[in-house]
Design a protein around this motif. Structure first.
Motif, PDB file in Angstrom:
ATOM      1  N   ARG A 172       0.841  -1.196   0.000  1.00  0.00           N
ATOM      2  CA  ARG A 172       0.000   0.000   0.000  1.00  0.00           C
ATOM      3  C   ARG A 172       0.876   1.247   0.000  1.00  0.00           C
ATOM      4  N   VAL A 173       0.416   2.226  -0.739  1.00  0.00           N
ATOM      5  CA  VAL A 173       1.117   3.507  -0.825  1.00  0.00           C
ATOM      6  C   VAL A 173       0.121   4.613  -0.515  1.00  0.00           C
ATOM      7  N   LYS A 174       0.492   5.503   0.401  1.00  0.00           N
ATOM      8  CA  LYS A 174      -0.368   6.625   0.749  1.00  0.00           C
ATOM      9  C   LYS A 174       0.065   7.844  -0.054  1.00  0.00           C
ATOM     10  N   VAL A 175      -0.885   8.437  -0.773  1.00  0.00           N
ATOM     11  CA  VAL A 175      -0.623   9.625  -1.581  1.00  0.00           C
ATOM     12  C   VAL A 175      -1.263  10.835  -0.907  1.00  0.00           C
ATOM     13  N   THR A 176      -0.445  11.833  -0.619  1.00  0.00           N
ATOM     14  CA  THR A 176      -0.928  13.082  -0.031  1.00  0.00           C
ATOM     15  C   THR A 176      -0.823  14.188  -1.068  1.00  0.00           C
ATOM     16  N   VAL A 177      -1.922  14.847  -1.319  1.00  0.00           N
ATOM     17  CA  VAL A 177      -1.970  15.936  -2.301  1.00  0.00           C
ATOM     18  C   VAL A 177      -1.999  17.258  -1.551  1.00  0.00           C
ATOM     19  N   ASN A 178      -0.975  18.078  -1.750  1.00  0.00           N
ATOM     20  CA  ASN A 178      -0.928  19.392  -1.131  1.00  0.00           C
ATOM     21  C   ASN A 178      -1.713  20.397  -1.975  1.00  0.00           C
ATOM     22  N   TYR A 179      -2.424  21.296  -1.311  1.00  0.00           N
ATOM     23  CA  TYR A 179      -3.184  22.312  -2.032  1.00  0.00           C
ATOM     24  C   TYR A 179      -3.334  23.551  -1.155  1.00  0.00           C
ATOM     25  N   PRO A 180      -3.483  24.713  -1.765  1.00  0.00           N
ATOM     26  CA  PRO A 180      -3.614  25.953  -0.986  1.00  0.00           C
ATOM     27  C   PRO A 180      -4.946  26.009  -0.271  1.00  0.00           C
ATOM     28  N   PRO A 181      -5.075  26.869   0.723  1.00  0.00           N
ATOM     29  CA  PRO A 181      -6.309  26.919   1.510  1.00  0.00           C
ATOM     30  C   PRO A 181      -7.490  27.448   0.707  1.00  0.00           C
ATOM     31  N   TYR A 182      -8.662  26.972   1.057  1.00  0.00           N
ATOM     32  CA  TYR A 182      -9.907  27.604   0.631  1.00  0.00           C
ATOM     33  C   TYR A 182     -10.841  27.635   1.835  1.00  0.00           C
ATOM     34  N   ILE A 183     -11.496  28.766   2.026  1.00  0.00           N
ATOM     35  CA  ILE A 183     -12.358  28.961   3.183  1.00  0.00           C
ATOM     36  C   ILE A 183     -13.730  28.380   2.893  1.00  0.00           C
ATOM     37  N   ASN A 257      -0.942  28.872   3.681  1.00  0.00           N
ATOM     38  CA  ASN A 257       0.121  27.873   3.842  1.00  0.00           C
ATOM     39  C   ASN A 257       1.173  28.161   2.769  1.00  0.00           C
ATOM     40  N   LYS A 258       2.137  27.266   2.615  1.00  0.00           N
ATOM     41  CA  LYS A 258       3.243  27.546   1.704  1.00  0.00           C
ATOM     42  C   LYS A 258       2.834  27.563   0.231  1.00  0.00           C
ATOM     43  N   LEU A 259       1.604  27.093  -0.073  1.00  0.00           N
ATOM     44  CA  LEU A 259       1.145  27.058  -1.457  1.00  0.00           C
ATOM     45  C   LEU A 259       0.285  28.255  -1.837  1.00  0.00           C
ATOM     46  N   GLY A 260      -0.156  29.021  -0.853  1.00  0.00           N
ATOM     47  CA  GLY A 260      -0.988  30.172  -1.181  1.00  0.00           C
ATOM     48  C   GLY A 260      -1.779  30.646   0.022  1.00  0.00           C
ATOM     49  N   HIS A 261      -2.678  31.590  -0.219  1.00  0.00           N
ATOM     50  CA  HIS A 261      -3.504  32.123   0.855  1.00  0.00           C
ATOM     51  C   HIS A 261      -4.852  32.572   0.295  1.00  0.00           C
ATOM     52  N   THR A 262      -5.804  32.730   1.191  1.00  0.00           N
ATOM     53  CA  THR A 262      -7.124  33.222   0.833  1.00  0.00           C
ATOM     54  C   THR A 262      -7.696  33.953   2.034  1.00  0.00           C
ATOM     55  N   ASN A 263      -8.765  34.739   1.820  1.00  0.00           N
ATOM     56  CA  ASN A 263      -9.333  35.500   2.922  1.00  0.00           C
ATOM     57  C   ASN A 263     -10.834  35.619   2.752  1.00  0.00           C
ATOM     58  N   ALA A 264     -11.494  35.977   3.848  1.00  0.00           N
ATOM     59  CA  ALA A 264     -12.941  36.175   3.839  1.00  0.00           C
ATOM     60  C   ALA A 264     -13.283  37.261   4.852  1.00  0.00           C
ATOM     61  N   SER A 265     -14.295  38.070   4.539  1.00  0.00           N
ATOM     62  CA  SER A 265     -14.751  39.137   5.423  1.00  0.00           C
ATOM     63  C   SER A 265     -15.911  38.641   6.280  1.00  0.00           C
ATOM     64  N   ILE A 266     -15.860  38.981   7.575  1.00  0.00           N
ATOM     65  CA  ILE A 266     -16.879  38.553   8.532  1.00  0.00           C
ATOM     66  C   ILE A 266     -17.300  39.772   9.339  1.00  0.00           C
ATOM     67  N   MET A 267     -18.591  39.970   9.484  1.00  0.00           N
ATOM     68  CA  MET A 267     -19.124  41.147  10.163  1.00  0.00           C
ATOM     69  C   MET A 267     -19.584  40.802  11.577  1.00  0.00           C
ATOM     70  N   LEU A 268     -19.135  41.605  12.544  1.00  0.00           N
ATOM     71  CA  LEU A 268     -19.663  41.551  13.899  1.00  0.00           C
ATOM     72  C   LEU A 268     -20.554  42.784  14.065  1.00  0.00           C
ATOM     73  N   PHE A 269     -21.846  42.562  14.190  1.00  0.00           N
ATOM     74  CA  PHE A 269     -22.778  43.678  14.246  1.00  0.00           C
ATOM     75  C   PHE A 269     -23.574  43.643  15.547  1.00  0.00           C
ATOM     76  N   GLU A 270     -24.160  44.807  15.851  1.00  0.00           N
ATOM     77  CA  GLU A 270     -24.871  44.951  17.111  1.00  0.00           C
ATOM     78  C   GLU A 270     -26.255  44.335  17.024  1.00  0.00           C
TER      79      GLU A 270
END
Length: 325
Positions: A172-183, A257-270
Motif C-alpha cells: 500500500r502507498v499513501k498519496v498526499t496531495v498538497n493544495y492551498p487553503p480555501y475557506i 500555507n506555503k502554497l498560497g492564501h485566501t481570505n474572507a470578510s466577517i461582520m460583527l454587528f450589534e
C-alpha cells in the motif's frame, strides 16, 4: 425521457421484502441464507470513469423474485425500475441470470450493490462492490502515473503482484496531495453590547492553514484585552468576552500555507436587546388595541376594555420578569 413507473399492484409485497432485506443487510443483521449452494455474484467490478459497468447475478429456476439494490435504494425489482437515474438499465432477467448496467459511471457510483433473491420463501443476498477508476491514471508495469492530480485523488493506493508460484504480494502507498487553503465557512454574527461573541473561520488546506485576523486592515495581536484567538488545524475562532461598541465592524480572516492564501470578510454587528421601557410600551399597545380576529366584537364598554387590558398585561409582565432573572 420516459419514466418507468413501478407496477404497484404486483410489486408492493416484493417492495416490503426488499426493503426489509436491505435493512437487515446494512444494519448488520444476518439475512437467512437458505440453500448454502446459492451462487454468489462477483465480488468486485472495476471500470474506468465514463465507461459502463455490468452487475450480474446468477440465479436458477427456483427463484421467484429478484431485485438489485444500491445500499438501501432499490434500483430494479424484477422488470420494474424503481430509480429515476436514466443511466441504470436492465440487461437481462432470465432463469439463469439477472443483470443490470450502469452507463457512464462516475466516482460517486462506487460502492456496494446487492442482488436480493427470494426462493422457496427464503431471501438470499449476493454482494458486488463497484470500483471506479478516475480518469488520468496511467499504469505501466510497476508504475502508476496520475496526471493532473487533484485533492480528491489523495488516499491509499494498493499494488498487487502475483504469479502461479506463490500467493499475491500486496503493498500500500499513501498519496498526499498538497493544495492551498480555501475557506469553506465564514459567517457574520450579531451580539448585544456586554455579551460574549465569537467569529468563526473554517478553511481546508494541506498542509494545514495558519490563520490571521484583521480589523480595518490592522492585524489583531494575540493577547489583546478582552479578545482571544483560538486556532485549530482547520478552524480559527475570534472570541470577544465582553463586546463593546468599539468591537463592532468588519473583520478579515486570512488562511495561508506555503502554497498560497485566501481570505474572507466577517461582520460583527450589534444586536439590540429589548429594554424594560420598550417592552412595557409594547405591552400597553397590545393590551389596548382591540382584537380584530375572526368573531371579535369591537364595541365594548370602557370597563370591559380596561379589564381586557389587565388580562393581557399581567402574563406579559410576568414573562418579562422571568426572562430578566
Amino acid at each position: 425521457m420516459k419514466t418507468i413507473q413501478p407496477k404497484m399492484h404486483n410489486s408492493i409485497s416484493w417492495a416490503v421484502f426488499t426493503g426489509l432485506a436491505a435493512l437487515c443487510l446494512f444494519q448488520g443483521v444476518p439475512v437467512r441464507s437458505g440453500d448454502a449452494t446459492f451462487p454468489k455474484a462477483m465480488d468486485n467490478v472495476t471500470v474506468r470513469q465514463g465507461e459502463s459497468a455490468t452487475l450480474r447475478c446468477t440465479i436458477d429456476n427456483r427463484v421467484t423474485r429478484v431485485a438489485w439494490l444500491n445500499r438501501s435504494t432499490i434500483l430494479y425489482a424484477g422488470n420494474d425500475k424503481w430509480c429515476l437515474d436514466p443511466r441504470v438499465v436492465l440487461l437481462s432477467n432470465t432463469q439463469t441470470q439477472y443483470s443490470i448496467e450502469i452507463q457512464n459511471v462516475d466516482v460517486y457510483d462506487e460502492g456496494p450493490y446487492t442482488c436480493s433473491v427470494q426462493t422457496d420463501n427464503h431471501p438470499k443476498t449476493s454482494r458486488v462492490h463497484l470500483i471506479v477508476q478516475a480518469v488520468g491514471f496511467v499504469s505501466e508495469d510497476e508504475y502508476l502515473e496520475i496526471q493532473g492530480i487533484t485533492r480528491e485523488q489523495s488516499g491509499d493506493y494498493e499494488c498487487s503482484a502475483s504469479n502461479d508460484v506463490a500467493a499475491p504480494v500486496v503493498r500500500r502507498v499513501k498519496v498526499t496531495v498538497n493544495y492551498p487553503p480555501y475557506i469553506s465557512e465564514a459567517k457574520g454574527t450579531g451580539v448585544p453590547v456586554g455579551q460574549k461573541g465569537t467569529l468563526q473561520c473554517e478553511a481546508s488546506a494541506v498542509p494545514s492553514a495558519e490563520f490571521q485576523w484583521y480589523k480595518d486592515d490592522k492585524r489583531l495581536i494575540e493577547g489583546k484585552k478582552g479578545v482571544k484567538v483560538e486556532n485549530r488545524p482547520f478552524l480559527s475562532k475570534l472570541i470577544f468576552f465582553n463586546v463593546s461598541e468599539h468591537d463592532y465592524g468588519n473583520y478579515t480572516c486570512v488562511a495561508s500555507n506555503k502554497l498560497g492564501h485566501t481570505n474572507a470578510s466577517i461582520m460583527l454587528f450589534e444586536l439590540n436587546e429589548p429594554t424594560s421601557s420598550t417592552l412595557l410600551q409594547e405591552v400597553k399597545t397590545t393590551a389596548l388595541t382591540p382584537w380584530k380576529g375572526p368573531g371579535a366584537v369591537s364595541e365594548v364598554s370602557n370597563g370591559t376594555s380596561r379589564r381586557a387590558g389587565c388580562v393581557w398585561l399581567l402574563p406579559l409582565l410576568v414573562l418579562h420578569l422571568l426572562l430578566k432573572f
